[in-house]
Design a protein around this motif. Sequence first.
Motif, mmCIF file in Angstrom:
data_model
loop_
_atom_site.group_PDB
_atom_site.id
_atom_site.type_symbol
_atom_site.label_atom_id
_atom_site.label_comp_id
_atom_site.label_asym_id
_atom_site.label_seq_id
_atom_site.Cartn_x
_atom_site.Cartn_y
_atom_site.Cartn_z
ATOM 1 N N LEU A 163 1.171 4.212 -2.865
ATOM 2 C CA LEU A 163 1.064 5.644 -2.571
ATOM 3 C C LEU A 163 2.290 6.392 -3.091
ATOM 4 O O LEU A 163 2.169 7.494 -3.630
ATOM 5 C CB LEU A 163 0.903 5.878 -1.068
ATOM 6 C CG LEU A 163 -0.416 5.424 -0.445
ATOM 7 C CD1 LEU A 163 -0.379 5.598 1.068
ATOM 8 C CD2 LEU A 163 -1.597 6.167 -1.032
ATOM 9 N N LYS A 164 3.471 5.793 -2.946
ATOM 10 C CA LYS A 164 4.694 6.420 -3.449
ATOM 11 C C LYS A 164 4.645 6.562 -4.961
ATOM 12 O O LYS A 164 5.092 7.569 -5.518
ATOM 13 C CB LYS A 164 5.926 5.611 -3.041
ATOM 14 C CG LYS A 164 6.278 5.758 -1.578
ATOM 15 C CD LYS A 164 7.507 4.937 -1.226
ATOM 16 C CE LYS A 164 7.876 5.075 0.235
ATOM 17 N NZ LYS A 164 9.066 4.261 0.579
ATOM 18 N N SER A 224 4.280 4.800 7.274
ATOM 19 C CA SER A 224 5.644 4.311 7.467
ATOM 20 C C SER A 224 6.039 4.319 8.942
ATOM 21 O O SER A 224 6.876 3.532 9.362
ATOM 22 C CB SER A 224 6.634 5.170 6.669
ATOM 23 O OG SER A 224 6.382 5.042 5.283
ATOM 24 N N HIS A 281 0.846 -1.203 0.000
ATOM 25 C CA HIS A 281 0.000 0.000 0.000
ATOM 26 C C HIS A 281 0.885 1.258 0.000
ATOM 27 O O HIS A 281 0.626 2.201 -0.760
ATOM 28 C CB HIS A 281 -0.926 -0.010 1.213
ATOM 29 C CG HIS A 281 -1.863 1.151 1.275
ATOM 30 N ND1 HIS A 281 -2.798 1.416 0.283
ATOM 31 C CD2 HIS A 281 -2.009 2.131 2.201
ATOM 32 C CE1 HIS A 281 -3.465 2.518 0.609
ATOM 33 N NE2 HIS A 281 -3.001 2.965 1.761
ATOM 34 N N ILE A 282 1.936 1.250 0.816
ATOM 35 C CA ILE A 282 2.857 2.385 0.854
ATOM 36 C C ILE A 282 3.538 2.553 -0.502
ATOM 37 O O ILE A 282 3.677 3.676 -1.003
ATOM 38 C CB ILE A 282 3.894 2.209 1.990
ATOM 39 C CG1 ILE A 282 3.197 2.340 3.352
ATOM 40 C CG2 ILE A 282 5.017 3.228 1.867
ATOM 41 C CD1 ILE A 282 4.073 1.964 4.535
ATOM 42 N N GLU A 283 3.945 1.454 -1.115
ATOM 43 C CA GLU A 283 4.587 1.524 -2.430
ATOM 44 C C GLU A 283 3.634 2.105 -3.478
ATOM 45 O O GLU A 283 4.044 2.888 -4.334
ATOM 46 C CB GLU A 283 5.098 0.153 -2.868
ATOM 47 C CG GLU A 283 6.296 -0.322 -2.088
ATOM 48 C CD GLU A 283 7.459 0.661 -2.102
ATOM 49 O OE1 GLU A 283 7.808 1.167 -3.185
ATOM 50 O OE2 GLU A 283 8.010 0.933 -1.022
ATOM 51 N N LEU A 308 -0.744 12.856 -0.024
ATOM 52 C CA LEU A 308 -0.135 11.544 -0.245
ATOM 53 C C LEU A 308 1.141 11.401 0.584
ATOM 54 O O LEU A 308 1.365 10.371 1.222
ATOM 55 C CB LEU A 308 0.195 11.332 -1.729
ATOM 56 C CG LEU A 308 -0.979 11.029 -2.641
ATOM 57 C CD1 LEU A 308 -0.529 11.071 -4.100
ATOM 58 C CD2 LEU A 308 -1.575 9.670 -2.319
ATOM 59 N N LYS A 309 1.967 12.428 0.592
ATOM 60 C CA LYS A 309 3.225 12.393 1.344
ATOM 61 C C LYS A 309 2.946 12.218 2.832
ATOM 62 O O LYS A 309 3.614 11.431 3.517
ATOM 63 C CB LYS A 309 4.021 13.683 1.088
ATOM 64 C CG LYS A 309 5.370 13.701 1.735
ATOM 65 C CD LYS A 309 6.277 12.684 1.088
ATOM 66 C CE LYS A 309 7.691 12.842 1.609
ATOM 67 N NZ LYS A 309 8.569 11.821 1.098
ATOM 68 N N GLU A 342 0.319 10.832 4.195
ATOM 69 C CA GLU A 342 -0.194 9.470 4.395
ATOM 70 C C GLU A 342 0.953 8.462 4.362
ATOM 71 O O GLU A 342 1.008 7.544 5.181
ATOM 72 C CB GLU A 342 -1.238 9.143 3.313
ATOM 73 C CG GLU A 342 -1.849 7.779 3.450
ATOM 74 C CD GLU A 342 -2.821 7.630 4.609
ATOM 75 O OE1 GLU A 342 -3.329 6.519 4.799
ATOM 76 O OE2 GLU A 342 -3.070 8.609 5.340
ATOM 77 N N ILE A 343 1.883 8.634 3.437
ATOM 78 C CA ILE A 343 3.050 7.750 3.360
ATOM 79 C C ILE A 343 3.846 7.831 4.662
ATOM 80 O O ILE A 343 4.236 6.811 5.239
ATOM 81 C CB ILE A 343 3.942 8.109 2.155
ATOM 82 C CG1 ILE A 343 3.230 7.782 0.837
ATOM 83 C CG2 ILE A 343 5.297 7.398 2.228
ATOM 84 C CD1 ILE A 343 3.855 8.409 -0.396
ATOM 85 N N THR A 344 4.081 9.042 5.134
ATOM 86 C CA THR A 344 4.838 9.250 6.368
ATOM 87 C C THR A 344 4.113 8.611 7.553
ATOM 88 O O THR A 344 4.729 7.931 8.381
ATOM 89 C CB THR A 344 5.055 10.751 6.627
ATOM 90 O OG1 THR A 344 5.754 11.296 5.508
ATOM 91 C CG2 THR A 344 5.837 11.002 7.893
ATOM 92 N N HIS A 404 2.365 9.395 -5.780
ATOM 93 C CA HIS A 404 3.050 10.654 -5.453
ATOM 94 C C HIS A 404 4.020 11.021 -6.569
ATOM 95 O O HIS A 404 4.067 12.169 -7.015
ATOM 96 C CB HIS A 404 3.773 10.513 -4.112
ATOM 97 C CG HIS A 404 4.432 11.767 -3.646
ATOM 98 N ND1 HIS A 404 5.721 12.078 -3.965
ATOM 99 C CD2 HIS A 404 3.963 12.791 -2.901
ATOM 100 C CE1 HIS A 404 6.029 13.240 -3.425
ATOM 101 N NE2 HIS A 404 4.978 13.697 -2.774
#
Length: 57
Positions: A10-11, A53, A6-8, A45-46, A48-50, A14
């Motif tokens: 979102l990246k 993570s 999911h993080i990937e 997005l950034k 949410e990623i942070t 982004h």
Amino acid sequence: MGLTSHIEELKKKHSDLSHRVEAAQRAPGTSDAEIAEMKKQKLRLKEEITRLSAEPA
């Protein structure tokens, strides 16, 4: 979908948005409001990623 995938994803979104912002800034017909909205989406997005993570796996 696992947290890592999911993080990937979102990246990737982004990064795609970054390219769209860069292209829009070079295009004469793109309004400042459109660019500002894309930048806001990028920031969300950034964030949410942070946030994701930082969560324990």
